[in-house]
Scaffold this active site. Structure first.
Site, PDB file in Angstrom:
ATOM      1  N   SER A   1    -101.251  81.213   8.954  1.00  0.00           N
ATOM      2  CA  SER A   1    -101.587  82.906   9.161  1.00  0.00           C
ATOM      3  C   SER A   1    -101.955  82.990   7.784  1.00  0.00           C
ATOM      4  O   SER A   1    -100.921  83.022   7.013  1.00  0.00           O
ATOM      5  CB  SER A   1    -100.621  83.034   9.860  1.00  0.00           C
ATOM      6  OG  SER A   1    -100.818  84.958   9.635  1.00  0.00           O
TER       7      SER A   1
ATOM      8  N   HIS B   1    -105.248  80.494  11.187  1.00  0.00           N
ATOM      9  CA  HIS B   1    -105.363  81.800  12.296  1.00  0.00           C
ATOM     10  C   HIS B   1    -105.311  83.372  11.281  1.00  0.00           C
ATOM     11  O   HIS B   1    -104.816  83.259  10.428  1.00  0.00           O
ATOM     12  CB  HIS B   1    -103.312  81.745  12.063  1.00  0.00           C
ATOM     13  CG  HIS B   1    -103.140  83.038  12.979  1.00  0.00           C
ATOM     14  ND1 HIS B   1    -103.503  82.927  14.836  1.00  0.00           N
ATOM     15  CD2 HIS B   1    -102.808  84.257  13.302  1.00  0.00           C
ATOM     16  CE1 HIS B   1    -102.576  83.518  15.529  1.00  0.00           C
ATOM     17  NE2 HIS B   1    -102.539  84.553  14.480  1.00  0.00           N
TER      18      HIS B   1
ATOM     19  N   ASP C   1    -105.638  86.944  11.597  1.00  0.00           N
ATOM     20  CA  ASP C   1    -104.980  88.036  11.814  1.00  0.00           C
ATOM     21  C   ASP C   1    -106.125  89.140  10.994  1.00  0.00           C
ATOM     22  O   ASP C   1    -105.830  90.371  10.092  1.00  0.00           O
ATOM     23  CB  ASP C   1    -103.236  87.989  10.971  1.00  0.00           C
ATOM     24  CG  ASP C   1    -102.286  87.379  11.624  1.00  0.00           C
ATOM     25  OD1 ASP C   1    -102.177  87.441  13.066  1.00  0.00           O
ATOM     26  OD2 ASP C   1    -101.681  87.002  11.173  1.00  0.00           O
TER      27      ASP C   1
ATOM     28  N   MET D   1    -105.631  93.414  11.324  1.00  0.00           N
ATOM     29  CA  MET D   1    -105.398  94.321  12.283  1.00  0.00           C
ATOM     30  C   MET D   1    -106.030  95.815  11.407  1.00  0.00           C
ATOM     31  O   MET D   1    -106.874  95.722  10.611  1.00  0.00           O
ATOM     32  CB  MET D   1    -104.075  94.393  11.198  1.00  0.00           C
ATOM     33  CG  MET D   1    -103.152  93.756  11.466  1.00  0.00           C
ATOM     34  SD  MET D   1    -101.396  93.440  10.729  1.00  0.00           S
ATOM     35  CE  MET D   1    -100.502  92.152  11.232  1.00  0.00           C
TER      36      MET D   1
ATOM     37  N   HIS E   1    -106.584  86.671  15.538  1.00  0.00           N
ATOM     38  CA  HIS E   1    -106.026  87.554  16.304  1.00  0.00           C
ATOM     39  C   HIS E   1    -106.318  88.720  16.022  1.00  0.00           C
ATOM     40  O   HIS E   1    -105.689  89.297  15.286  1.00  0.00           O
ATOM     41  CB  HIS E   1    -104.420  86.789  16.022  1.00  0.00           C
ATOM     42  CG  HIS E   1    -103.160  87.749  16.724  1.00  0.00           C
ATOM     43  ND1 HIS E   1    -102.505  87.287  16.140  1.00  0.00           N
ATOM     44  CD2 HIS E   1    -103.271  88.532  17.839  1.00  0.00           C
ATOM     45  CE1 HIS E   1    -101.512  88.382  17.269  1.00  0.00           C
ATOM     46  NE2 HIS E   1    -101.903  88.731  18.409  1.00  0.00           N
TER      47      HIS E   1
ATOM     48  N   MET F   1    -105.629  92.838  16.455  1.00  0.00           N
ATOM     49  CA  MET F   1    -104.294  93.491  17.218  1.00  0.00           C
ATOM     50  C   MET F   1    -105.207  94.919  16.941  1.00  0.00           C
ATOM     51  O   MET F   1    -104.781  95.660  15.768  1.00  0.00           O
ATOM     52  CB  MET F   1    -103.220  93.694  15.642  1.00  0.00           C
ATOM     53  CG  MET F   1    -102.210  91.443  16.386  1.00  0.00           C
ATOM     54  SD  MET F   1    -101.624  91.739  14.770  1.00  0.00           S
ATOM     55  CE  MET F   1    -102.564  90.286  14.037  1.00  0.00           C
TER      56      MET F   1
ATOM     57  N   MET G   1     -95.664  86.684  21.096  1.00  0.00           N
ATOM     58  CA  MET G   1     -95.631  87.395  19.692  1.00  0.00           C
ATOM     59  C   MET G   1     -94.443  87.113  20.129  1.00  0.00           C
ATOM     60  O   MET G   1     -93.392  87.542  20.928  1.00  0.00           O
ATOM     61  CB  MET G   1     -96.029  88.502  20.007  1.00  0.00           C
ATOM     62  CG  MET G   1     -97.115  88.877  19.915  1.00  0.00           C
ATOM     63  SD  MET G   1     -97.925  88.051  18.328  1.00  0.00           S
ATOM     64  CE  MET G   1     -97.407  89.056  17.211  1.00  0.00           C
TER      65      MET G   1
ATOM     66  N   ASP H   1     -96.219  83.148  17.670  1.00  0.00           N
ATOM     67  CA  ASP H   1     -96.720  83.716  16.940  1.00  0.00           C
ATOM     68  C   ASP H   1     -95.169  84.962  15.828  1.00  0.00           C
ATOM     69  O   ASP H   1     -95.035  86.069  16.693  1.00  0.00           O
ATOM     70  CB  ASP H   1     -97.977  84.894  17.054  1.00  0.00           C
ATOM     71  CG  ASP H   1     -98.447  85.227  15.737  1.00  0.00           C
ATOM     72  OD1 ASP H   1     -97.852  84.965  13.851  1.00  0.00           O
ATOM     73  OD2 ASP H   1     -99.317  85.663  15.330  1.00  0.00           O
TER      74      ASP H   1
HETATM   75  C1  DX5 Z   1     -97.686  89.493  13.248  1.00  0.00           C
HETATM   76  C2  DX5 Z   1     -98.960  87.904  12.243  1.00  0.00           C
HETATM   77  C3  DX5 Z   1     -98.441  86.542  12.856  1.00  0.00           C
HETATM   78  C4  DX5 Z   1     -98.007  86.709  10.990  1.00  0.00           C
HETATM   79  C5  DX5 Z   1     -97.159  86.026  11.161  1.00  0.00           C
HETATM   80  O1  DX5 Z   1     -98.564  91.106  13.467  1.00  0.00           O
HETATM   81  O2  DX5 Z   1     -99.856  88.396  13.990  1.00  0.00           O
HETATM   82  O3  DX5 Z   1     -99.580  86.260  12.506  1.00  0.00           O
HETATM   83  O4  DX5 Z   1     -98.909  86.632   9.919  1.00  0.00           O
HETATM   84  O5  DX5 Z   1     -96.472  85.773   9.733  1.00  0.00           O
HETATM   85  P1  DX5 Z   1     -94.656  85.197   9.739  1.00  0.00           P
HETATM   86  O6  DX5 Z   1     -94.838  83.690  10.032  1.00  0.00           O
HETATM   87  O7  DX5 Z   1     -94.078  85.858   8.005  1.00  0.00           O
HETATM   88  O8  DX5 Z   1     -94.003  85.111  10.641  1.00  0.00           O
HETATM   89 ZN    ZN Z   2    -101.453  86.952  13.890  1.00  0.00          ZN
END
Ligand code: DX5
Ligand code: ZN
Length: 234
Positions: A10, A35, A37, A39, A68, A70, A139, A177
């Site tokens: 990620s 990956h 993320d 947000m 991903h 969010m 998650m 994740d």
């Molecule tokens: C959390 C994200 C993850 C995050 C994981 O909201 O969706 O992908 O980057 O990070 P680690 O591996 O540090 O928990």
């Molecule tokens: Zn993620």
């Protein structure tokens, strides 16, 4: 043949001033997926990046992008993310009243649809869309930030999804994740996970090759002794 476990670094935990270099480095280290993320500051408090940045980063590697989202109402922007180069596009079940339509839309646009559920979300919210997806993202932390602690209580959901997939002859990936390191990778894999997302466990290292390999190996070993299947809709 034993199914391989894939590792998806990620980039949330990467050095954002050097994202292109970081992606090339994890690709060289053997990452199976990148990956990303996304947000929006609403579905989760944090704010990251969007389609223009993904479009630029997509050119840095041939490794598929596992995006991903969010974000609230993902159906309004899935087209922009597929256009930016998302190979796999995952939306949160909690973020839309139109989950079925949004997942079908992602497939029509030419990407692989995925559905994600937060730790407190029951499987009953996704049982009627499992035939539409290529991956279910369970998650293992509450979304929003990297570096949080793995929530082991969600593990029965993985076993139940595995049982549902077997009963309904479905072939989706089971992705985890949040809080994944070489110890929790083994726990998740023993419960059926075959794709591991890891941010801080990878990007905190000086060299990425050994940790990517270690995560994959620990998970592959753990899958030899699976946890018992549970049929419960947890
Ligand atoms: C959390 C994200 C993850 C995050 C994981 O909201 O969706 O992908 O980057 O990070 P680690 O591996 O540090 O928990
Ligand atoms: Zn993620």
């Amino acid at each position: 043949m034993r199914e391989a476990v894939r590792v998806a670094p990620s980039i949330l935990a990467a050095d954002h001033a050097r994202l292109g270099d970081e992606i090339r480095a994890v690709a060289k280290a053997g990452a199976d997926l990148i990956h990303v993320d996304v947000m929006d500051g609403h579905f989760v408090k944090n704010l990251t990046l969007g389609p223009p940045v993904i479009k630029s980063l997509r050119k840095t590697t041939k490794v598929p992008f596992d995006v991903h989202l969010m974000i609230e109402r993902p159906e309004e922007s899935v087209a922009a993310y597929v256009d930016a180069g998302a190979d796999r596009l995952t939306i949160q079940a909690e973020a839309t009243a139109h989950l079925h339509r949004a997942l079908a839309q992602i497939r029509e646009l030419g990407a692989k649809p995925g559905v994600a559920i937060n730790p407190a979300t029951p499987l009953s919210s996704i049982v009627h869309v499992l035939h539409l997806v290529d991956l279910v993202l369970v998650m293992t932390v509450n979304p929003g930030f990297g570096g949080q602690t793995f929530i082991a209580e969600v593990m029965p959901k993985l076993r139940a999804l595995k049982a549902l997939a077997a009963r309904r002859h479905l072939g989706f990936d089971l992705e985890v994740d949040g809080g994944i390191d070489s110890k929790t990778a083994a726990v998740a894999a023993a419960h059926g996970a075959n794709v591991l997302v890891a941010g801080s466990a990878i990007f905190s290292q000086k060299s990425y090759g050994p940790i990517v390999k270690a995560l994959r190996q620990r998970a592959a070993q753990a899958r030899l002794v699976p946890a018992p299947l549970t049929d419960a809709l947890v």
